[in-house]
Design an enzyme around this catalytic site. Structure first.
Site, PDB file in Angstrom:
ATOM      1  N   TYR A  41      -1.857  -0.901  10.891  1.00 19.29           N
ATOM      2  CA  TYR A  41      -2.107  -1.524   9.577  1.00 19.29           C
ATOM      3  C   TYR A  41      -0.936  -1.232   8.631  1.00 19.29           C
ATOM      4  CZ  TYR A  41      -3.721  -1.668   4.754  1.00 19.29           C
ATOM      5  OH  TYR A  41      -3.800  -1.892   3.398  1.00 19.29           O
ATOM      6  N   LYS A  68       2.189  -3.695   6.661  1.00 19.67           N
ATOM      7  CA  LYS A  68       2.628  -3.678   5.251  1.00 19.67           C
ATOM      8  C   LYS A  68       4.148  -3.467   5.183  1.00 19.67           C
ATOM      9  CE  LYS A  68      -1.395  -4.281   3.332  1.00 19.67           C
ATOM     10  NZ  LYS A  68      -1.707  -5.638   2.858  1.00 19.67           N
ATOM     11  N   SER A  78       0.838  -1.196   0.000  1.00 17.25           N
ATOM     12  CA  SER A  78       0.000   0.000   0.000  1.00 17.25           C
ATOM     13  C   SER A  78       0.872   1.244   0.000  1.00 17.25           C
ATOM     14  CB  SER A  78      -0.856  -0.015   1.271  1.00 17.25           C
ATOM     15  OG  SER A  78      -1.446   1.242   1.484  1.00 17.25           O
TER      16      SER A  78
END
Ligand code: NAD
Ligand code: UFG
Length: 347
Positions: free
Chosen positions: A157, A161, A132
């Site tokens: 989050y 990644k 992302s």
């Protein structure tokens, strides 16, 4: 891509019934590949498999199960022996990750460990990972480029990644037979042009396009624009919205690239065009002839003022560029919402 005897390839998609996974399944099925979907249905519905068959005329294989279950994914990998894997599965809600960091770290990291071990044991060597733009944290510059620094994330989050990118980078170095692509998505939006698959968020949507379509269909009264005092031309935040079918094509291009190139490859997948929140509202109104009422609220914690990619590396190395624009995104997102006012619950 490595090919089967009849010229096709078998690709296993973790999180394959989810939003981006399902659109990628369409692209791969239509290109003649065999597709195996693995999903625990924590954020998607089994009816997606029927819809994929209706769109493509081919029914993908579906295994329901959880990637944190090591025995489950090992068995699927051994039995299916795919040529390549695309790893979409994971938890993705930024706000929830702040509330429940352990669940986010555990699910996203353990799933990836189990998947990679299962791949190694089954001699499956090609992996595409859903990363992302969030890995750039507060970007040092826009447009963002693949070699910009990615040392901090602004929420758990995003950290998952970053950590997974690091783990996969180390794996690619340790095992030269592994071929890995890290795809950093910008803002996926829109839906398949049939209007039969699309984004179906649980509860109140966090993301802009699903919120707007829910206002348009009457499920929400009005949009709240999260701040209009950013240092941008109209004061609202700028993002790079990429049509989900363009993104799906990007995965297909990455798989083809891995078949020809060893090692680790990182690409930003976006259009290169930034649009502000108010520009998205106006584009939606133009594409649909609907009025979207909005009020301006306070800034949302953690938002950055501008995020868009320099798409040159993906164009040069993958031969891939996004073809659809914001009007296409709005039109297709609206068709999906209109045909499925309650999302997949309508089925
Ligand atoms: P999604 O939630 O629609 O799809 C993810 C799928 O994974 C869901 O179907 C869910 O049921 C499944 N899943 C979750 N945990 C699982 C587990 N432990 N085992 C098996 N299945 C599991 O999300 P999406 O928007 O399609 O995103 C796909 C990937 O792309 C995610 O990794 C996400 O972080 C990443 N990504 C998404 C965006 C975005 O804006 N949508 C942006 C950047 C990156
Ligand atoms: N916004 C509103 N009102 C809303 C929803 C969103 O004004 O009701 C604004 C946001 O504040 C932001 C812009 O619209 O300024 C875009 O917001 P999104 O939530 O749609 O997208 P983000 O760029 O914030 O986040 C997305 C993904 C994250 C990912 C991030 C970076 O949702 O998972 O891109 O890749 F981490």
């Amino acid at each position: 891509m490595a090919t089967l005897k009849d010229g096709s390839t078998k690709v296993l998609l973790t999180g394959g019934t989810g939003y981006i996974g399902s659109h990628t399944a369409v692209t791969l099925l239509e290109a003649g590949h065999d597709v195996v979907l693995v999903d625990n249905l924590s954020n998607s519905k089994p009816v997606v498999v029927d819809r994929l068959e209706a769109i493509t005329g081919r029914r993908p294989v579906f295994h329901e199960g959880d990637l944190t279950d090591k025995a489950f994914i090992s068995e699927v990998m051994q039995n299916e022996a795919p040529d390549a894997v695309v790893h979409f599965a994971g938890l993705k809600a930024v706000g929830e990750s702040v509330e429940e960091p352990l669940r986010y770290y555990e699910t996203n990291l353990v799933s990836t460990f189990n998947l990679c071990n299962a791949m190694i044991d089954a001699a499956v060597h090609q992996l595409v990972f859903s990363s992302s733009a969030t890995v750039y944290g507060i970007p040092e510059q826009v447009p963002m480029r693949e070699d910009d620094s990615i040392t901090t994330a602004t929420n758990p989050y995003g950290s998952t990644k970053l950590y997974i990118e690091q783990i996969l980078t180390d794996l690619a170095h340790a095992r030269p037979e592994m071929r890995i692509a890290l795809l950093r998505y910008f803002n996926p939006a829109g839906a398949h042009e049939s209007g039969t698959i699309g984004e179906d968020p649980n509860g109140i949507p966090n993301n802009l396009l699903p919120y707007i379509t829910q206002v348009a269909v009457g499920r929400r009264q009005e949009l709240t624009v999260n701040g209009d005092d950013y240092p941008t031309p109209d004061g609202t935040c700028i993002r790079d919205y990429i049509h989900v079918t363009d993104l799906a094509e990007g995965h297909s291009a990455a798989l083809s690239h891995l078949a020809e190139h060893a090692g680790l490859h990182t690409y930003n997948l976006g259009t290169g065009n930034g649009s502000s929140v108010l520009e998205v509202v106006r584009a939606f109104e133009r594409a649909t002839n609907m009025h979207i009422p909005y009020q301006v609220g306070p800034r949302r914690a953690g938002d950055i003022d501008a995020s868009f990619t320099d798409p040159a590396k993906a164009a040069r190395e993958l031969g891939w560029t996004a073809e659809k624009d914001l009007l296409d995104i709005c039109r297709d997102a609206w068709r999906w919402q209109q045909q499925n006012p309650q999302g997949y619950e309508d089925d």
